[in-house]
Scaffold this motif. Structure first.
Motif, mmCIF file in Angstrom:
data_model
loop_
_atom_site.group_PDB
_atom_site.id
_atom_site.type_symbol
_atom_site.label_atom_id
_atom_site.label_comp_id
_atom_site.label_asym_id
_atom_site.label_seq_id
_atom_site.Cartn_x
_atom_site.Cartn_y
_atom_site.Cartn_z
ATOM 1 N N ALA A 163 49.093 47.320 -7.490
ATOM 2 C CA ALA A 163 49.512 47.010 -6.126
ATOM 3 C C ALA A 163 49.400 45.510 -5.934
ATOM 4 O O ALA A 163 48.459 44.880 -6.432
ATOM 5 N N PHE A 164 50.347 44.949 -5.220
ATOM 6 C CA PHE A 164 50.305 43.506 -4.976
ATOM 7 C C PHE A 164 49.510 43.226 -3.716
ATOM 8 O O PHE A 164 49.721 43.857 -2.680
ATOM 9 N N SER A 165 48.588 42.293 -3.813
ATOM 10 C CA SER A 165 47.800 41.862 -2.664
ATOM 11 C C SER A 165 48.341 40.520 -2.197
ATOM 12 O O SER A 165 48.089 39.494 -2.834
ATOM 13 N N GLY A 166 49.107 40.540 -1.110
ATOM 14 C CA GLY A 166 49.661 39.303 -0.568
ATOM 15 C C GLY A 166 48.591 38.351 -0.090
ATOM 16 O O GLY A 166 48.731 37.135 -0.181
ATOM 17 N N GLN A 167 47.496 38.914 0.396
ATOM 18 C CA GLN A 167 46.394 38.092 0.886
ATOM 19 C C GLN A 167 45.768 37.285 -0.245
ATOM 20 O O GLN A 167 45.449 36.115 -0.084
ATOM 21 N N ASP A 168 45.603 37.916 -1.423
ATOM 22 C CA ASP A 168 44.995 37.239 -2.569
ATOM 23 C C ASP A 168 46.029 36.625 -3.498
ATOM 24 O O ASP A 168 45.687 35.825 -4.370
ATOM 25 N N GLY A 169 47.291 37.026 -3.373
ATOM 26 C CA GLY A 169 48.341 36.499 -4.229
ATOM 27 C C GLY A 169 48.204 36.950 -5.668
ATOM 28 O O GLY A 169 48.436 36.178 -6.596
ATOM 29 N N LEU A 170 47.826 38.226 -5.850
ATOM 30 C CA LEU A 170 47.673 38.743 -7.209
ATOM 31 C C LEU A 170 47.969 40.227 -7.258
ATOM 32 O O LEU A 170 48.008 40.906 -6.237
ATOM 33 N N TRP A 171 48.199 40.702 -8.478
ATOM 34 C CA TRP A 171 48.399 42.125 -8.716
ATOM 35 C C TRP A 171 47.053 42.756 -9.004
ATOM 36 O O TRP A 171 46.338 42.292 -9.893
ATOM 37 N N GLU A 172 46.697 43.781 -8.250
ATOM 38 C CA GLU A 172 45.488 44.553 -8.514
ATOM 39 C C GLU A 172 45.879 45.663 -9.479
ATOM 40 O O GLU A 172 46.708 46.512 -9.143
ATOM 41 N N VAL A 173 45.333 45.617 -10.691
ATOM 42 C CA VAL A 173 45.741 46.517 -11.766
ATOM 43 C C VAL A 173 44.571 47.412 -12.158
ATOM 44 O O VAL A 173 43.431 46.955 -12.251
ATOM 45 N N ASN A 174 44.878 48.683 -12.376
ATOM 46 C CA ASN A 174 43.906 49.664 -12.842
ATOM 47 C C ASN A 174 44.529 50.346 -14.057
ATOM 48 O O ASN A 174 45.525 51.043 -13.927
ATOM 49 N N LEU A 175 43.963 50.093 -15.246
ATOM 50 C CA LEU A 175 44.490 50.649 -16.499
ATOM 51 C C LEU A 175 43.559 51.722 -17.031
ATOM 52 O O LEU A 175 42.344 51.536 -17.034
ATOM 53 N N ALA A 176 44.131 52.799 -17.537
ATOM 54 C CA ALA A 176 43.342 53.804 -18.245
ATOM 55 C C ALA A 176 43.175 53.329 -19.680
ATOM 56 O O ALA A 176 44.155 53.193 -20.415
ATOM 57 N N LEU A 177 41.945 53.036 -20.072
ATOM 58 C CA LEU A 177 41.701 52.563 -21.442
ATOM 59 C C LEU A 177 42.100 53.617 -22.466
ATOM 60 O O LEU A 177 42.495 53.286 -23.583
ATOM 61 N N ASN A 178 42.007 54.884 -22.092
ATOM 62 C CA ASN A 178 42.393 55.971 -22.992
ATOM 63 C C ASN A 178 43.860 55.878 -23.386
ATOM 64 O O ASN A 178 44.270 56.461 -24.383
ATOM 65 N N ALA A 179 44.669 55.154 -22.623
ATOM 66 C CA ALA A 179 46.093 54.999 -22.915
ATOM 67 C C ALA A 179 46.354 53.944 -23.983
ATOM 68 O O ALA A 179 47.471 53.814 -24.463
ATOM 69 N N PHE A 180 45.321 53.181 -24.358
ATOM 70 C CA PHE A 180 45.439 52.229 -25.459
ATOM 71 C C PHE A 180 45.305 53.010 -26.759
ATOM 72 O O PHE A 180 44.346 53.761 -26.940
ATOM 73 N N GLY A 181 46.230 52.842 -27.662
ATOM 74 C CA GLY A 181 46.210 53.573 -28.923
ATOM 75 C C GLY A 181 44.934 53.400 -29.722
ATOM 76 O O GLY A 181 44.436 54.340 -30.334
ATOM 77 N N GLU A 182 44.338 52.224 -29.698
ATOM 78 C CA GLU A 182 43.154 51.943 -30.512
ATOM 79 C C GLU A 182 41.836 52.173 -29.778
ATOM 80 O O GLU A 182 40.772 51.929 -30.325
ATOM 81 N N PHE A 183 41.873 52.664 -28.546
ATOM 82 C CA PHE A 183 40.643 52.832 -27.773
ATOM 83 C C PHE A 183 39.831 54.028 -28.260
ATOM 84 O O PHE A 183 40.353 55.088 -28.571
ATOM 85 N N SER A 184 38.519 53.830 -28.305
ATOM 86 C CA SER A 184 37.566 54.896 -28.594
ATOM 87 C C SER A 184 36.341 54.651 -27.738
ATOM 88 O O SER A 184 35.908 53.505 -27.569
ATOM 89 N N GLU A 185 35.752 55.726 -27.224
ATOM 90 C CA GLU A 185 34.557 55.543 -26.403
ATOM 91 C C GLU A 185 33.367 55.090 -27.232
ATOM 92 O O GLU A 185 32.325 54.747 -26.687
ATOM 93 N N GLN A 186 33.524 55.054 -28.550
ATOM 94 C CA GLN A 186 32.472 54.534 -29.434
ATOM 95 C C GLN A 186 32.555 53.017 -29.571
ATOM 96 O O GLN A 186 31.639 52.393 -30.102
#
Length: 190
Positions: A142-165
């Motif tokens: 979502a874009f925050s006009g007040q802060d002038g930035l994109w607030e991003v929330n990524l699921a790390l599980n969606a990264f191919g190389e991610f492991s909880e280890q």
């Protein structure tokens, strides 16, 4: 935008240690100076905090040794999130990263503000859609006009190389590389 940040970084330090993605970029744009530069495999953090998800209260300030712990820690302590700041994040136009385990979706999430113009939202959406694959939530933005930035929330599980280890340190380096790649692609297409 990225080129300017890399030039600033390269001019600030002698014998600068670079990540592989930074070195490739610097070589492509003829930014490397004479002299040996080390390969970087980790980030230095100014702030490392564990906080309570409910009220965002600080639970503990941690040292860099805490970053060797597997990120699975967040699943075992689901009421906590990790918050980090690093001067190096300036290169990728991010102030900080927060990591948490999202119990509702059953995924590890990275949250950050990305200083990009609002008009780059379509590209950001396309990049995240094409680079993140998971059967559950992959990202929100979502874009925050007040802060002038994109607030991003990524699921790390969606990264191919991610492991909880993986250690916290490894996850933060992976996020750095991911955002760096995003900025390279924006720069090449604009």
């Amino acid at each position: 935008m990225l080129k300017k940040q890399m030039e600033l970084l390269m001019n600030e330090q002698v014998n600068l240690a670079l990540f592989d993605v930074e070195r490739a970029y610097a070589e492509k744009h003829a930014l490397l100076h004479e002299g040996a530069m080390e390969d970087r495999t980790s980030l230095h953090f100014n702030v490392i905090e564990r906080c309570d998800k409910l009220n965002e209260e600080l639970l503990a300030e941690e040292t860099e040794s805490f970053l060797a712990i597997p990120v699975q820690y967040l699943k075992e302590h689901s009421h906590e999130f990790m918050y980090v700041e690093s001067d190096r994040f300036e290169v990728i136009r991010v102030d900080s990263f927060a990591l948490e385990f999202d119990e509702a979706f059953g995924v590890y999430s990275a949250l950050f503000g990305l200083r990009l113009q609002k008009k780059q939202g379509e590209f950001l959406h396309a990049y995240l859609t094409s680079h993140l694959q998971h059967e559950k939530m992959t990202y929100s933005m979502a874009f925050s006009g007040q802060d002038g930035l994109w607030e991003v929330n990524l699921a790390l599980n969606a990264f191919g190389e991610f492991s909880e280890q993986q250690s916290f340190g490894e996850v933060f380096v992976g996020l750095y590389r991911f955002v760096f790649g995003l900025l390279v692609e924006i720069e090449e297409t604009v």
